[in-house]
Write a protein that holds these residues in place. Sequence first.
Motif, mmCIF file in Angstrom:
data_model
loop_
_atom_site.group_PDB
_atom_site.id
_atom_site.type_symbol
_atom_site.label_atom_id
_atom_site.label_comp_id
_atom_site.label_asym_id
_atom_site.label_seq_id
_atom_site.Cartn_x
_atom_site.Cartn_y
_atom_site.Cartn_z
ATOM 1 N N TYR A 105 0.834 -1.197 0.000
ATOM 2 C CA TYR A 105 0.000 0.000 0.000
ATOM 3 C C TYR A 105 0.871 1.249 0.000
ATOM 4 N N GLY A 106 1.905 1.221 0.843
ATOM 5 C CA GLY A 106 2.797 2.367 0.934
ATOM 6 C C GLY A 106 3.525 2.641 -0.365
ATOM 7 N N PHE A 107 3.967 1.568 -1.043
ATOM 8 C CA PHE A 107 4.628 1.734 -2.338
ATOM 9 C C PHE A 107 3.664 2.374 -3.339
ATOM 10 N N ALA A 108 2.422 1.880 -3.361
ATOM 11 C CA ALA A 108 1.420 2.434 -4.276
ATOM 12 C C ALA A 108 1.147 3.900 -3.948
ATOM 13 N N ASP A 109 1.102 4.218 -2.668
ATOM 14 C CA ASP A 109 0.851 5.594 -2.245
ATOM 15 C C ASP A 109 1.964 6.526 -2.702
ATOM 16 N N PHE A 110 3.186 6.053 -2.620
ATOM 17 C CA PHE A 110 4.330 6.854 -3.063
ATOM 18 C C PHE A 110 4.235 7.151 -4.559
ATOM 19 N N LEU A 111 3.959 6.124 -5.350
ATOM 20 C CA LEU A 111 3.848 6.311 -6.796
ATOM 21 C C LEU A 111 2.680 7.225 -7.144
ATOM 22 N N GLY A 112 1.581 7.076 -6.409
ATOM 23 C CA GLY A 112 0.449 7.964 -6.631
ATOM 24 C C GLY A 112 0.793 9.403 -6.289
ATOM 25 N N GLY A 113 1.602 9.578 -5.244
ATOM 26 C CA GLY A 113 2.025 10.920 -4.873
ATOM 27 C C GLY A 113 2.893 11.562 -5.939
ATOM 28 N N LEU A 114 3.801 10.767 -6.512
ATOM 29 C CA LEU A 114 4.644 11.289 -7.588
ATOM 30 C C LEU A 114 3.810 11.684 -8.806
ATOM 31 N N ALA A 115 2.878 10.800 -9.176
ATOM 32 C CA ALA A 115 2.048 11.080 -10.347
ATOM 33 C C ALA A 115 1.166 12.309 -10.122
ATOM 34 N N SER A 116 0.764 12.533 -8.868
ATOM 35 C CA SER A 116 -0.124 13.653 -8.564
ATOM 36 C C SER A 116 0.576 14.995 -8.634
ATOM 37 N N ARG A 117 1.894 14.974 -8.830
ATOM 38 C CA ARG A 117 2.595 16.232 -9.070
ATOM 39 C C ARG A 117 2.293 16.772 -10.468
ATOM 40 N N ARG A 118 1.929 15.877 -11.372
ATOM 41 C CA ARG A 118 1.737 16.249 -12.771
ATOM 42 C C ARG A 118 0.271 16.272 -13.183
ATOM 43 N N VAL A 119 -0.548 15.475 -12.500
ATOM 44 C CA VAL A 119 -1.959 15.355 -12.856
ATOM 45 C C VAL A 119 -2.773 15.456 -11.572
ATOM 46 N N ARG A 120 -3.994 15.930 -11.689
ATOM 47 C CA ARG A 120 -4.858 16.044 -10.520
ATOM 48 C C ARG A 120 -4.934 14.722 -9.761
ATOM 49 N N ALA A 121 -4.867 14.816 -8.444
ATOM 50 C CA ALA A 121 -4.826 13.617 -7.605
ATOM 51 C C ALA A 121 -6.038 12.715 -7.814
ATOM 52 N N VAL A 122 -7.213 13.303 -7.964
ATOM 53 C CA VAL A 122 -8.411 12.489 -8.141
ATOM 54 C C VAL A 122 -8.360 11.743 -9.474
ATOM 55 N N THR A 123 -7.737 12.325 -10.484
ATOM 56 C CA THR A 123 -7.588 11.647 -11.775
ATOM 57 C C THR A 123 -6.639 10.465 -11.644
ATOM 58 N N VAL A 124 -5.531 10.675 -10.938
ATOM 59 C CA VAL A 124 -4.582 9.585 -10.697
ATOM 60 C C VAL A 124 -5.269 8.447 -9.957
#
Length: 311
Positions: free
Chosen positions: A14-33
């Motif tokens: 879960y933590g690994f997925a959260d980290f990757l989601g956090g990185l992606a949310s720098r470029r795209v809206r978090a809800v979209t990610v």
Amino acid sequence: MLTVLLGLSGALVYGFADFLGGLASRRVRAVTVAAVAAAVGIAPLLLGLVVVGGRFTWTGTIWGAVAGVSGGVGVLLLYRALAIGPMSVLSPLTAVFAAVVPVLVAVVRGTALSGLAIGALVVAVVAVVLVAAVRDTSGARVTAVGLVTAAVAGCGFGGIVLAYDQTPADSGVAPLIVSRVLQAVLLGTAAVVSGLVRRSGGAEDSATRADVAGSAAPPGPTVRLSTRWPVRLVVAVVACGVLDALANVFIQAGLHSSDDPATLPVVSVLNALYPIGTVVLAGIVLRERLTAVQWSGIVLAFAASVGLALA
């Protein structure tokens, strides 16, 4: 021992997925990610259904639906909370409620815990707070609305564990597929609606913030990409979705790994230790240094895990 291993494995993934989601949310809206990752997560679960099997039942489908709605609402409320208050306070609060709610439900049901188990669970909850503590430079103030929103979001995440605990042991990943489909639909709808609101000149949507609960990846400006996503962004979102789905498999397997009534509180608390995976991956990928507080939380988490394994 198996329950503890599965619970910890789920938390780390879960933590690994959260980290990757956090990185992606720098470029795209978090809800979209979150929406895209949820949709991506359906594929590995379908593959698991083919490989290891599963059985769709009314009970499993209903509780899978409950898990999907609970998780989707939890994610949306979490984004809302982090948009109106400091992550350093609200993120740990969300994790604590996610851990404690299933424990309280188990106790109300009459689950008796040994003294060692109770002590280990308390230590684990403290570890959750310490590991989830992140720096917050936004200057946002703690408000009653933010606290309540974060608490309800945590209850939503705790509801996922409670729902999976009610699924039939022989249902396999079938309830997880139901959960993931509903979550993808809910988050996808939210992403579309929030996008329309932004285009129409409405107020900034709370889900556009790049802050992710427990994420060690520092929040950055959200960049709107209207055409194609870079390859690295696509890989991060896909990996996020696959790992998140895998974490759900670990959690459900942990809940059904034993007939001991104490399994539910043990798995729920261990599951809330997911920030460990996030900060560890941030240290490896981003070369971020863990704070003394986070190190102490990791040590306490290890001690609590040993205690739960011996209880």
